[in-house]
Design a protein around this motif. Structure first.
Motif, PDB file in Angstrom:
ATOM      1  N   GLU A 124       6.911   2.840   5.738  1.00  0.00           N
ATOM      2  CA  GLU A 124       6.319   2.050   4.660  1.00  0.00           C
ATOM      3  C   GLU A 124       6.387   0.546   4.880  1.00  0.00           C
ATOM      4  O   GLU A 124       5.551  -0.196   4.383  1.00  0.00           O
ATOM      5  CB  GLU A 124       6.992   2.405   3.333  1.00  0.00           C
ATOM      6  CG  GLU A 124       6.749   3.830   2.922  1.00  0.00           C
ATOM      7  CD  GLU A 124       7.467   4.200   1.658  1.00  0.00           C
ATOM      8  OE1 GLU A 124       8.242   3.374   1.133  1.00  0.00           O
ATOM      9  OE2 GLU A 124       7.268   5.326   1.193  1.00  0.00           O
ATOM     10  N   TRP A 125       7.393   0.066   5.594  1.00  0.00           N
ATOM     11  CA  TRP A 125       7.607  -1.367   5.766  1.00  0.00           C
ATOM     12  C   TRP A 125       8.247  -1.618   7.118  1.00  0.00           C
ATOM     13  O   TRP A 125       9.252  -0.997   7.466  1.00  0.00           O
ATOM     14  CB  TRP A 125       8.503  -1.910   4.661  1.00  0.00           C
ATOM     15  CG  TRP A 125       8.830  -3.369   4.799  1.00  0.00           C
ATOM     16  CD1 TRP A 125       9.972  -3.896   5.341  1.00  0.00           C
ATOM     17  CD2 TRP A 125       8.018  -4.479   4.414  1.00  0.00           C
ATOM     18  NE1 TRP A 125       9.922  -5.266   5.302  1.00  0.00           N
ATOM     19  CE2 TRP A 125       8.738  -5.665   4.739  1.00  0.00           C
ATOM     20  CE3 TRP A 125       6.773  -4.602   3.833  1.00  0.00           C
ATOM     21  CZ2 TRP A 125       8.231  -6.930   4.499  1.00  0.00           C
ATOM     22  CZ3 TRP A 125       6.274  -5.865   3.587  1.00  0.00           C
ATOM     23  CH2 TRP A 125       7.004  -7.017   3.913  1.00  0.00           C
ATOM     24  N   THR A 161       2.412  -9.732  -7.959  1.00  0.00           N
ATOM     25  CA  THR A 161       1.237 -10.196  -7.222  1.00  0.00           C
ATOM     26  C   THR A 161       0.302 -10.944  -8.158  1.00  0.00           C
ATOM     27  O   THR A 161       0.065 -10.514  -9.284  1.00  0.00           O
ATOM     28  CB  THR A 161       0.496  -8.999  -6.590  1.00  0.00           C
ATOM     29  OG1 THR A 161       1.414  -8.301  -5.739  1.00  0.00           O
ATOM     30  CG2 THR A 161      -0.691  -9.446  -5.763  1.00  0.00           C
ATOM     31  N   ARG A 196       0.476  -0.438   2.433  1.00  0.00           N
ATOM     32  CA  ARG A 196      -0.375  -0.452   1.231  1.00  0.00           C
ATOM     33  C   ARG A 196       0.171   0.348   0.060  1.00  0.00           C
ATOM     34  O   ARG A 196      -0.291   1.444  -0.238  1.00  0.00           O
ATOM     35  CB  ARG A 196      -1.772   0.015   1.580  1.00  0.00           C
ATOM     36  CG  ARG A 196      -2.443  -0.955   2.512  1.00  0.00           C
ATOM     37  CD  ARG A 196      -3.908  -0.751   2.519  1.00  0.00           C
ATOM     38  NE  ARG A 196      -4.474  -1.699   3.470  1.00  0.00           N
ATOM     39  CZ  ARG A 196      -5.718  -2.042   3.491  1.00  0.00           C
ATOM     40  NH1 ARG A 196      -6.559  -1.542   2.655  1.00  0.00           N
ATOM     41  NH2 ARG A 196      -6.140  -2.908   4.360  1.00  0.00           N
ATOM     42  N   GLU A 197       1.142  -0.229  -0.613  1.00  0.00           N
ATOM     43  CA  GLU A 197       1.648   0.397  -1.828  1.00  0.00           C
ATOM     44  C   GLU A 197       0.545   0.429  -2.876  1.00  0.00           C
ATOM     45  O   GLU A 197      -0.396  -0.356  -2.834  1.00  0.00           O
ATOM     46  CB  GLU A 197       2.849  -0.380  -2.345  1.00  0.00           C
ATOM     47  CG  GLU A 197       2.502  -1.801  -2.738  1.00  0.00           C
ATOM     48  CD  GLU A 197       3.706  -2.592  -3.160  1.00  0.00           C
ATOM     49  OE1 GLU A 197       3.836  -2.840  -4.360  1.00  0.00           O
ATOM     50  OE2 GLU A 197       4.501  -2.932  -2.284  1.00  0.00           O
ATOM     51  N   GLY A 248      -5.552  -4.022  -1.971  1.00  0.00           N
ATOM     52  CA  GLY A 248      -5.827  -3.170  -0.830  1.00  0.00           C
ATOM     53  C   GLY A 248      -7.071  -3.537  -0.043  1.00  0.00           C
ATOM     54  O   GLY A 248      -7.525  -2.764   0.782  1.00  0.00           O
ATOM     55  N   ASN A 293       3.050  -3.827   5.634  1.00  0.00           N
ATOM     56  CA  ASN A 293       3.215  -3.015   4.434  1.00  0.00           C
ATOM     57  C   ASN A 293       2.164  -1.915   4.431  1.00  0.00           C
ATOM     58  O   ASN A 293       0.976  -2.199   4.497  1.00  0.00           O
ATOM     59  CB  ASN A 293       3.076  -3.902   3.198  1.00  0.00           C
ATOM     60  CG  ASN A 293       3.399  -3.192   1.911  1.00  0.00           C
ATOM     61  OD1 ASN A 293       3.246  -2.007   1.788  1.00  0.00           O
ATOM     62  ND2 ASN A 293       3.836  -3.955   0.936  1.00  0.00           N
ATOM     63  N   LYS A 347      -2.932   0.272   7.328  1.00  0.00           N
ATOM     64  CA  LYS A 347      -3.252   1.673   7.044  1.00  0.00           C
ATOM     65  C   LYS A 347      -2.451   2.617   7.937  1.00  0.00           C
ATOM     66  O   LYS A 347      -2.098   3.706   7.535  1.00  0.00           O
ATOM     67  CB  LYS A 347      -4.747   1.930   7.257  1.00  0.00           C
ATOM     68  CG  LYS A 347      -5.620   1.250   6.242  1.00  0.00           C
ATOM     69  CD  LYS A 347      -7.079   1.561   6.518  1.00  0.00           C
ATOM     70  CE  LYS A 347      -7.964   0.828   5.530  1.00  0.00           C
ATOM     71  NZ  LYS A 347      -9.391   1.047   5.814  1.00  0.00           N
ATOM     72  N   PRO A 381      -1.112  -5.922   4.825  1.00  0.00           N
ATOM     73  CA  PRO A 381      -1.272  -4.508   4.487  1.00  0.00           C
ATOM     74  C   PRO A 381      -1.813  -3.757   5.700  1.00  0.00           C
ATOM     75  O   PRO A 381      -2.682  -4.262   6.407  1.00  0.00           O
ATOM     76  CB  PRO A 381      -2.277  -4.523   3.335  1.00  0.00           C
ATOM     77  CG  PRO A 381      -2.990  -5.821   3.443  1.00  0.00           C
ATOM     78  CD  PRO A 381      -2.079  -6.774   4.144  1.00  0.00           C
ATOM     79  N   TRP A 436       3.099 -11.060   4.722  1.00  0.00           N
ATOM     80  CA  TRP A 436       2.951  -9.639   5.019  1.00  0.00           C
ATOM     81  C   TRP A 436       1.498  -9.245   5.067  1.00  0.00           C
ATOM     82  O   TRP A 436       0.650  -9.874   4.475  1.00  0.00           O
ATOM     83  CB  TRP A 436       3.773  -8.751   4.106  1.00  0.00           C
ATOM     84  CG  TRP A 436       3.419  -8.624   2.659  1.00  0.00           C
ATOM     85  CD1 TRP A 436       3.982  -9.299   1.628  1.00  0.00           C
ATOM     86  CD2 TRP A 436       2.462  -7.724   2.068  1.00  0.00           C
ATOM     87  NE1 TRP A 436       3.426  -8.891   0.440  1.00  0.00           N
ATOM     88  CE2 TRP A 436       2.491  -7.916   0.686  1.00  0.00           C
ATOM     89  CE3 TRP A 436       1.583  -6.777   2.589  1.00  0.00           C
ATOM     90  CZ2 TRP A 436       1.688  -7.202  -0.184  1.00  0.00           C
ATOM     91  CZ3 TRP A 436       0.776  -6.072   1.712  1.00  0.00           C
ATOM     92  CH2 TRP A 436       0.852  -6.286   0.342  1.00  0.00           C
TER      93      TRP A 436
END
Length: 118
Positions: free
Chosen positions: A36-37, A101, A52-53, A59, A50, A13, A11, A9
């Protein structure tokens, strides 16, 4: 132990911009799309985008390999910690599964992933 790569995956913006690039520009098939996904099929390899949770990866960008452990996520996190692996936060719970993570030997973000129970 990891039984294989569950997903790669990235990240992002801006989900719409990322979907346009990976779907329209690169020509990958969009399999799932949310704010979000989102998921794309890259010749059988699922690529997740993703948005960026706040927990998990730092990040700073870049691809992330996600491994699915042979057993439960708690056991794998415990095993890896016993091997000296440093985790970024705790296991996080989501409707789509659980992730933890951690950093590899070079400082790259990796994850272990457990799908939601049926």
């Amino acid at each position: 132990m990891a039984s294989g790569v569950a997903t790669v995956w990235l990240p992002v913006k801006d989900m719409k911009r990322a979907l346009s690039f990976y779907g329209d520009t690169l020509g990958l098939e969009v399999k799932k799309e949310t704010d979000e996904w989102s998921e794309l099929d890259a010749n059988g390899l699922m690529i997740g985008l993703n948005a960026r949770e706040s927990s998990g990866a730092d990040g700073s960008g870049g691809a992330l390999l996600t491994f699915q452990p042979d057993g439960g996520i708690e056991d794998e996190v415990s095993r890896l910690r016993g091997e000296g692996v440093s985790f970024v936060g705790d296991i996080s719970d989501h409707p789509w599964g659980r992730i933890a993570t951690f950093k590899d030997s070079e400082g790259n973000d990796l994850q272990v992933y457990e799908p939601p129970s049926a």
